[in-house]
Design a protein around this motif. Structure first.
Motif, PDB file in Angstrom:
ATOM      1  N   ARG A 138      50.093  29.197  59.681  1.00  0.00           N
ATOM      2  CA  ARG A 138      49.799  27.813  60.188  1.00  0.00           C
ATOM      3  C   ARG A 138      48.875  27.396  58.892  1.00  0.00           C
ATOM      4  N   ASN A 139      48.025  28.249  58.545  1.00  0.00           N
ATOM      5  CA  ASN A 139      47.280  27.590  57.542  1.00  0.00           C
ATOM      6  C   ASN A 139      47.771  27.292  56.204  1.00  0.00           C
ATOM      7  N   LEU A 140      48.813  28.408  55.927  1.00  0.00           N
ATOM      8  CA  LEU A 140      49.463  27.889  54.614  1.00  0.00           C
ATOM      9  C   LEU A 140      50.275  26.717  54.720  1.00  0.00           C
ATOM     10  N   LYS A 144      49.691  23.288  52.456  1.00  0.00           N
ATOM     11  CA  LYS A 144      51.040  22.719  51.782  1.00  0.00           C
ATOM     12  C   LYS A 144      50.731  21.416  52.092  1.00  0.00           C
ATOM     13  N   GLU A 145      50.860  20.873  53.290  1.00  0.00           N
ATOM     14  CA  GLU A 145      50.734  19.400  53.604  1.00  0.00           C
ATOM     15  C   GLU A 145      49.589  18.687  52.757  1.00  0.00           C
ATOM     16  N   LEU A 146      48.437  19.178  53.049  1.00  0.00           N
ATOM     17  CA  LEU A 146      47.277  18.654  52.465  1.00  0.00           C
ATOM     18  C   LEU A 146      47.504  18.512  50.904  1.00  0.00           C
ATOM     19  N   ARG A 147      48.083  19.535  50.408  1.00  0.00           N
ATOM     20  CA  ARG A 147      48.174  19.645  48.986  1.00  0.00           C
ATOM     21  C   ARG A 147      49.246  18.427  48.420  1.00  0.00           C
ATOM     22  N   ALA A 148      50.271  18.261  49.226  1.00  0.00           N
ATOM     23  CA  ALA A 148      51.322  17.260  49.202  1.00  0.00           C
ATOM     24  C   ALA A 148      50.743  15.818  49.171  1.00  0.00           C
ATOM     25  N   LYS A 155      43.246  24.976  44.291  1.00  0.00           N
ATOM     26  CA  LYS A 155      42.979  26.454  44.465  1.00  0.00           C
ATOM     27  C   LYS A 155      42.924  26.820  46.189  1.00  0.00           C
ATOM     28  N   ASP A 156      42.763  25.794  46.861  1.00  0.00           N
ATOM     29  CA  ASP A 156      43.076  26.043  48.359  1.00  0.00           C
ATOM     30  C   ASP A 156      44.235  26.479  48.973  1.00  0.00           C
ATOM     31  N   ALA A 160      45.401  30.195  50.639  1.00  0.00           N
ATOM     32  CA  ALA A 160      46.052  30.361  51.912  1.00  0.00           C
ATOM     33  C   ALA A 160      47.332  31.099  51.389  1.00  0.00           C
ATOM     34  N   GLU A 161      47.991  30.936  50.297  1.00  0.00           N
ATOM     35  CA  GLU A 161      49.153  31.817  49.962  1.00  0.00           C
ATOM     36  C   GLU A 161      48.920  33.101  49.961  1.00  0.00           C
ATOM     37  N   SER A 162      47.772  33.561  49.410  1.00  0.00           N
ATOM     38  CA  SER A 162      47.140  34.920  49.142  1.00  0.00           C
ATOM     39  C   SER A 162      46.937  35.618  50.492  1.00  0.00           C
ATOM     40  N   GLU A 163      46.099  34.916  51.414  1.00  0.00           N
ATOM     41  CA  GLU A 163      45.945  35.263  52.611  1.00  0.00           C
ATOM     42  C   GLU A 163      47.110  35.647  53.606  1.00  0.00           C
TER      43      GLU A 163
END
Length: 373
Positions: A138-140, A144-148, A155-156, A160-163
């Motif tokens: 869910r965090n990822l 993705k939506e915020l980055r879009a 970096k956020d 999220a991708e790493s976690e």
């Protein structure tokens, strides 16, 4: 009255003896018993009237098929490929024994269940890992939506991708551990471990009891084996190895069933020689569908090499003279001569002669030792 005079008796005794041609001496005779044998060089004659003519037996050396026979001790063993020592991978209390000693089992049948804290811990870890994976996913998606929308930093998203990747790996690990213990995330009691049989056969050993605590993960609770085919392991000496090969038929006589013979086939000839006994392990596959052969039984195994033509004589014809083996050959009627021979296969009452004798030659077949010096 007549008086006894001892002097007259002393004088009369020699005269009485003389009258009867000697007193206390057997009459002399010129008859002498015949010689048992007459030796002239290497020739040994048995004259008429010799008592040896009643003892010696003469026969001809024969030619026939000869097969080298190798008798060796053996022991019945279970086929290790069809025997499983059922060792639970976790500690716990045996909750229920579903199979008992001697029971028939099929592959996949439940053998026993355990109430185990280790299984509960594995189930808990898998549940936590699954919840962590859901949160990371869910965090990822949110990042993705915020980055879009160009609201969050790049970096956020990377964080999220790493976690998410770590949560996925932990979830897979915990589920694999739970599956190894026979559990699933959404089914069954989280504390109960069920151990199932990996093969069909019989329970031949049972060490655990219902309600007992089992904490030794190296000791089997029970042993399941398929004994429809067993191995008979024989120890073959180094000098006999050339006559033993895979696929060879072996004759087996078990100590438990004397006089009864079972046929088996050599399945494996060992690759390593035991340096202490100078023997090699040979395994013979034996059908045991009737269950008569029990692991641990002792037996006598006989291997037979390929037959060949050879000259044979009775074993009683051989006479040992020092380091040489001899037979007495007939050169004329009741005349013999010692001949050194080399022996080969010993098969019961017959012995193969490798050199020194031809088929058809007449020899002393019995009591030849009476002609020996």
């Amino acid at each position: 009255m007549i008086k006894f005079d001892p002097r007259r008796q002393v004088l009369a005794l020699p005269l009485l003896c003389a009258a009867f041609s000697g007193c206390g001496h057997a009459p002399e005779t010129d008859a002498t018993p015949p010689a048992a044998v007459v030796r002239k060089g290497a020739s040994i004659a048995v004259p008429a009237g010799s008592p040896l003519r009643q003892s010696l037996q003469v026969a001809s050396a024969a030619e026939q098929n000869v097969a080298r026979v190798i008798p060796v001790p053996g022991v019945v063993e279970a086929d290790s490929a069809h025997l499983v020592r059922v060792v639970p991978p976790v500690a716990g209390r045996i909750e229920q024994l579903l199979k008992h000693l001697g029971d028939t089992v099929k592959a996949g049948d439940a053998l026993f269940t355990m109430d185990s804290a280790d299984v509960a811990a594995a189930h808990s870890d898998a549940t936590k890992a699954q919840a962590g994976l859901t949160l990371a996913r869910r965090n990822l998606e949110r990042q993705k939506e915020l980055r879009a929308a160009d609201i969050s930093a790049h970096k956020d998203l990377e964080q999220a991708e790493s976690e998410y990747a770590q949560a996925l790996s932990e979830s897979e690990r915990s589920k694999a551990r739970l599956a190894q213990l026979g559990g699933t995330l959404n089914g069954g009691n989280g504390r109960v471990y069920t151990l199932r049989s990996p093969l069909s056969g019989h329970v031949i050993e049972l060490n655990g009891g219902q309600g007992g605590f089992w904490n030794d993960t190296n000791a089997p609770v029970m042993v399941v084996a398929d004994l429809s085919t067993v191995w008979l392991t024989a120890s073959v000496q180094e000098k006999d190895l050339a006559a033993v090969f895979a696929g060879q038929v072996a004759d087996i006589e078990l100590n438990a069933y004397p006089g009864q013979h079972i046929a088996g086939k050599v399945g494996y000839v060992g690759e390593v020689l035991d340096p202490d006994t100078r023997t090699v392990k040979v395994r013979v596959a034996v059908d045991n569908k009737d269950g008569r052969l029990k692991p641990g039984m002792f037996a006598q195994v006989t291997f037979s090499a390929a037959p060949h033509q050879g000259v044979v004589v009775p074993a009683s014809a051989l006479v040992q003279s020092g380091t040489h083996t001899q037979v007495y050959v007939e050169t004329a009627a009741w005349t013999f001569e010692a001949r050194t021979v080399a022996t080969g296969v010993h098969n019961g009452e017959l012995v193969e002669i490798v050199s020194g004798l031809k088929a058809g030659t007449r020899i002393v077949a019995k009591e030849g030792v009476l002609l020996n010096d």
